[in-house]
Write a protein that holds these residues in place. Structure first.
Motif, mmCIF file in Angstrom:
data_model
loop_
_atom_site.group_PDB
_atom_site.id
_atom_site.type_symbol
_atom_site.label_atom_id
_atom_site.label_comp_id
_atom_site.label_asym_id
_atom_site.label_seq_id
_atom_site.Cartn_x
_atom_site.Cartn_y
_atom_site.Cartn_z
ATOM 1 N N THR A 26 0.871 -1.180 0.000
ATOM 2 C CA THR A 26 0.000 0.000 0.000
ATOM 3 C C THR A 26 0.901 1.220 0.000
ATOM 4 O OG1 THR A 26 -1.768 -1.128 1.194
ATOM 5 C CG2 THR A 26 -1.774 1.280 1.249
ATOM 6 N N PHE A 27 0.635 2.132 -0.939
ATOM 7 C CA PHE A 27 1.504 3.287 -1.125
ATOM 8 C C PHE A 27 0.952 4.520 -0.424
ATOM 9 C CE2 PHE A 27 4.807 2.374 -4.300
ATOM 10 C CZ PHE A 27 4.480 1.071 -4.588
ATOM 11 N N GLY A 28 1.875 5.349 0.077
ATOM 12 C CA GLY A 28 1.503 6.677 0.508
ATOM 13 C C GLY A 28 1.309 7.580 -0.695
ATOM 14 N N SER A 29 0.947 8.819 -0.424
ATOM 15 C CA SER A 29 0.645 9.767 -1.506
ATOM 16 C C SER A 29 1.890 10.401 -2.096
ATOM 17 C CB SER A 29 -0.303 10.845 -1.005
ATOM 18 O OG SER A 29 0.236 11.470 0.136
ATOM 19 N N GLY A 30 3.047 10.173 -1.456
ATOM 20 C CA GLY A 30 4.297 10.646 -2.030
ATOM 21 C C GLY A 30 4.715 12.034 -1.586
#
Lengths: 108, 114
Positions: free
Chosen positions: A97-101
């Motif tokens: 699951t990725f963060g928004s960067g």
């Protein structure tokens, strides 16, 4: 599912400056990775760091799993460091699951 | 580490058509995944590609729109069907081994639908 928050969303630096990017996550994880996405869209693996501290040249990372956060340090930044930095985690599920960067811009 | 080759690297397609993206891993891996990255956004998981069986799709993604195959441990395809301009994104293939090892990504497919 696990929530991932990254800060700051945007960062502008002069070449040579240092910076710290933060990643907070909402649950225990067994994998945490930092990536750099270059202007062509390719994801470059920076660190696989579910816990502890690692260093690679001018970059280092620390994950404190018990407090559910990770930090990415960039020292003596260069223009080639520009791009988006992503934190991604996985828990009992195997997918990331990725963060928004964080959009980093290093000015000459 | 795993080296992942993804093709095509980019394409411009007409609306209503379909595009199949291929992903080849240089070693046997346990897990393969497909992600979508819409312009200016983060990566969102489309599905987990399961060897020899139907893929496992995330909420908001359906097999009719994004059919996925994985005939063996090192190869998978993603088809984007009946495309519309809203499908313009970067599509990325990912793979990882057993026991929560590091995940690696292909170079991505930049799709533009006109």
């Amino acid at each position: 599912g696990i929530q991932v928050e990254q800060s700051p969303p945007d960062l502008i630096l002069q070449e040579g400056a240092n910076s710290t990017l933060r990643c907070n996550f909402s649950d225990s994880v067994n994998n945490l990775q930092w990536f750099h996405q270059n202007p062509w869209g390719q994801l470059i693996n920076l660190f696989y760091i579910p816990s502890g501290t690692k260093q690679n040249g001018r970059l280092s990372a620390t994950t404190v799993a018990t407090e559910r956060y990770s930090l990415l340090y960039i020292s003596s930044s260069q223009t080639t460091d520009s791009g988006v930095y992503f934190c991604a985690v996985s828990g009992s599920a195997r997918q990331l699951t990725f963060g928004s960067g964080t959009q980093l811009t290093v000015l000459p | 580490s795993a080296v992942i080759s993804q093709k095509p690297s980019r394409d411009i397609c007409q609306r209503g058509t379909s595009l199949t993206i291929q992903c080849q891993v240089d070693s046997q891996v346990t897990m393969m995944f497909w992600y979508r990255q819409q312009p200016g956004q983060s990566l969102t998981l489309i599905a987990t590609a399961n060897q020899g069986s139907e893929a496992t799709y995330e909420s908001g993604f359906v097999i009719d729109k994004f059919p996925i195959s994985r005939p063996n441990l090192t190869f998978s395809t993603l088809t984007v069907s009946n495309m519309s301009p809203e499908d313009s994104s970067i599509y990325l293939c990912s793979a990882r081994g057993q026991w929560d090892t590091e995940a690696f990504f292909g170079q991505g497919t930049r799709l533009t639908v006109v």
